[in-house]
Design a protein around this motif. Structure first.
Motif, PDB file in Angstrom:
ATOM      1  N   UNK A  47       0.838  -1.209   0.000  1.00 64.58           N
ATOM      2  CA  UNK A  47       0.000   0.000   0.000  1.00 64.58           C
ATOM      3  C   UNK A  47       0.869   1.254   0.000  1.00 64.58           C
ATOM      4  N   UNK A  48       1.962   1.219   0.780  1.00 63.37           N
ATOM      5  CA  UNK A  48       2.871   2.357   0.826  1.00 63.37           C
ATOM      6  C   UNK A  48       3.558   2.552  -0.522  1.00 63.37           C
ATOM      7  N   UNK A  49       3.918   1.444  -1.174  1.00 65.67           N
ATOM      8  CA  UNK A  49       4.553   1.525  -2.495  1.00 65.67           C
ATOM      9  C   UNK A  49       3.582   2.150  -3.503  1.00 65.67           C
ATOM     10  N   UNK A  50       2.324   1.719  -3.477  1.00 64.39           N
ATOM     11  CA  UNK A  50       1.329   2.286  -4.391  1.00 64.39           C
ATOM     12  C   UNK A  50       1.192   3.782  -4.160  1.00 64.39           C
ATOM     13  N   UNK A  51       1.128   4.181  -2.898  1.00 66.59           N
ATOM     14  CA  UNK A  51       0.965   5.602  -2.567  1.00 66.59           C
ATOM     15  C   UNK A  51       2.168   6.427  -2.993  1.00 66.59           C
ATOM     16  N   UNK A  52       3.325   5.795  -3.104  1.00 69.30           N
ATOM     17  CA  UNK A  52       4.554   6.523  -3.433  1.00 69.30           C
ATOM     18  C   UNK A  52       4.804   6.643  -4.936  1.00 69.30           C
ATOM     19  N   UNK A  53       3.931   6.049  -5.762  1.00 68.89           N
ATOM     20  CA  UNK A  53       4.170   6.087  -7.201  1.00 68.89           C
ATOM     21  C   UNK A  53       4.122   7.534  -7.703  1.00 68.89           C
ATOM     22  N   UNK A  54       5.121   7.950  -8.465  1.00 72.40           N
ATOM     23  CA  UNK A  54       5.135   9.319  -8.985  1.00 72.40           C
ATOM     24  C   UNK A  54       4.092   9.523 -10.078  1.00 72.40           C
ATOM     25  N   UNK A  55       3.713  10.761 -10.291  1.00 76.74           N
ATOM     26  CA  UNK A  55       2.695  11.063 -11.302  1.00 76.74           C
ATOM     27  C   UNK A  55       3.234  10.841 -12.711  1.00 76.74           C
ATOM     28  N   UNK A  56       4.534  10.627 -12.829  1.00 75.53           N
ATOM     29  CA  UNK A  56       5.129  10.365 -14.142  1.00 75.53           C
ATOM     30  C   UNK A  56       4.976   8.910 -14.576  1.00 75.53           C
ATOM     31  N   UNK A  57       4.394   8.075 -13.713  1.00 74.70           N
ATOM     32  CA  UNK A  57       4.155   6.677 -14.048  1.00 74.70           C
ATOM     33  C   UNK A  57       2.681   6.433 -14.348  1.00 74.70           C
ATOM     34  N   UNK A  58       2.442   5.461 -15.210  1.00 73.52           N
ATOM     35  CA  UNK A  58       1.089   4.979 -15.472  1.00 73.52           C
ATOM     36  C   UNK A  58       1.030   3.533 -14.982  1.00 73.52           C
ATOM     37  N   UNK A  59       0.351   3.322 -13.859  1.00 76.05           N
ATOM     38  CA  UNK A  59       0.202   1.986 -13.286  1.00 76.05           C
ATOM     39  C   UNK A  59      -1.267   1.594 -13.322  1.00 76.05           C
ATOM     40  N   UNK A  60      -1.556   0.467 -13.942  1.00 86.98           N
ATOM     41  CA  UNK A  60      -2.939   0.067 -14.174  1.00 86.98           C
ATOM     42  C   UNK A  60      -3.259  -1.311 -13.599  1.00 86.98           C
ATOM     43  N   UNK A  61      -4.527  -1.464 -13.234  1.00 88.22           N
ATOM     44  CA  UNK A  61      -5.127  -2.765 -12.979  1.00 88.22           C
ATOM     45  C   UNK A  61      -5.880  -3.164 -14.239  1.00 88.22           C
TER      46      UNK A  61
END
Length: 201
Positions: A47-61
């Motif tokens: 959960x902490x890793x997800x919250x730390x993702x920068x806005x320059x990344x596109x992470x999808x489910x």
């Protein structure tokens, strides 16, 4: 870059959220993810890793049209000056749920459309564990070119192994990758259209 849900024919790519921590943690610690870095050691860390993702990344489910989550995929390392990015974190976590649908290929197709058509990148690349023969074969079929080998680059299952560095240029995407992806998606469409007939026989 605030990611939005990308609509496909069989699946959607929904932005990764904190509520996906337990699901993605379990996927990454499953047997299917043996060639991925396991990452977080707990759901809380995930959960902490997800919250730390920068806005320059596109992470999808990756979600089926029913809303059922079946996997994940990302576009990261985006360089708008040199116009390249990295596709990765690709995993179908619920294999049974996607049987009979071209979920995997459509997920990659949507990522490539985001990279090349929406963001205007001219190149995407990524690394694959050298022992992940099926993924390497699939990516090469879809047009990726092997550009190098990174020795002892990954520590997986208690040992180091090489990683293959793969790349795809925009002209290769349009000439090779997109036609092959469209063919596979169309084949999945036909297969799904025939399902009721087959059940009725």
């Amino acid at each position: 870059m605030l990611a939005k849900t990308i609509q496909g024919e069989f699946i959607n790519l929904r932005p990764l959220q904190g509520s996906d921590a337990e699901r993605t943690y379990n996927w990454r610690h499953s047997a299917r993810a043996k060639y991925l870095n396991q990452g977080a050691a707990s759901v809380e860390q995930q959960a902490a890793w997800i919250a730390s993702r920068p806005v320059t990344e596109y992470n999808f489910i990756i979600e089926l049209k029913s809303g059922h989550a079946v996997g994940m995929v990302s576009l990261t390392g985006i360089d708008t000056i040199n116009q390249h990015g990295e596709s990765g974190r690709f995993l179908i976590g619920d294999e049974d749920a996607v049987k009979g649908t071209p979920a995997a290929v459509e997920a990659m197709k949507l990522i490539y459309e985001l990279a090349f058509d929406q963001l205007g990148l001219i190149r995407i690349c990524g690394t694959v564990a050298a022992d992940n023969h099926l993924m390497i074969k699939w990516q090469k079929y879809l047009g990726m070119k092997e550009e190098g080998r990174l020795r002892n680059h990954l520590y997986l299952d208690g040992q180091f192994q090489d990683a293959l560095f793969l790349g795809l240029l925009v002209d290769e995407y349009r000439k090779v990758t997109l036609p092959r992806m469209n063919f596979l998606v169309a084949a999945g469409r036909v297969k799904n259209e025939l399902k009721p007939t087959a059940q009725g026989n």
